[in-house]
Write a protein that holds these residues in place. Structure first.
Motif: not given
Length: 191
Positions: A18-34
């Motif tokens: 679900a969190f990868a889906e949010r990112e794919a939908a354009g939501e900005r996140r931090n720690n891309p290497g988590a």
């Protein structure tokens, strides 16, 4: 820092698609290497023979990406379970509510929990606060947790990194020790 493999557990909180889906939908996140750091921690705990506990969120909210029947409920590749590793299912923010996490930890002689996953300021923070309140030493892995931009209460947007940083400050000392993935990996290697 050194860690006893017999008394330390890795708790993976909501590392779900679900969190990868949010990112794919354009939501900005931090720690891309988590995700890569979660995979490295998981490998280190398995190699050391230390406990690993997976936690998944099964949302009851209509339309949530985290509902069990939706693709977002699935675990991310970086955190795939292996046979014998427990998977606890929760429906609230804390991994201690509605699960047997506390009982498992106490029965296993676990004194230290190492927390990774999503999101920093929701389920990871809530689980960490409860771990500290229950008397466990909590290690909050700052570079193996992440969050997303959020709307501010008075309008505007609060950047993900700001939310992450404030959460770390809130947890540091009273509820948890803030660490990096590499510090934990090195501590396991020194056992």
């Amino acid at each position: 820092m050194t860690l006893s493999t017999e008394h330390t557990a890795l708790v993976l909180v909501d590392v779900q698609e679900a969190f990868a889906e949010r990112e794919a939908a354009g939501e900005r996140r931090n720690n891309p290497g988590a995700g890569e750091r979660i995979a490295a921690l998981l490998a280190a705990f398995r190699t050391a023979g230390a406990s690993v506990i997976h936690v998944r969120h099964a949302s009851r909210a209509e339309g949530s990406r985290l509902r069990p029947e939706r693709p977002g409920y699935a675990v991310m590749e970086c955190a795939r379970e292996v046979s014998g590793e427990p998977v606890l299912v929760k429906s609230v923010n804390s991994a201690f509510i509605g699960t047997d996490l506390e009982e498992r930890l106490r029965a296993g002689g676990i004194a230290t929990v190492t927390i990774v996953g999503a999101t920093t300021n929701h389920c990871c923070e809530t689980t960490t606060r409860m771990a500290g309140n229950l008397g466990f030493e909590a290690l909050f892995v700052r570079d193996a947790t992440w969050t997303f931009d959020m709307p501010g209460a008075d309008g505007g947007t609060i950047p993900a990194q700001t939310i992450h940083d404030v959460t770390l400050a809130n947890l540091s000392g009273e509820f948890a020790r803030i660490v990096t993935a590499q510090e934990v990996i090195d501590a396991l290697a020194r056992r």
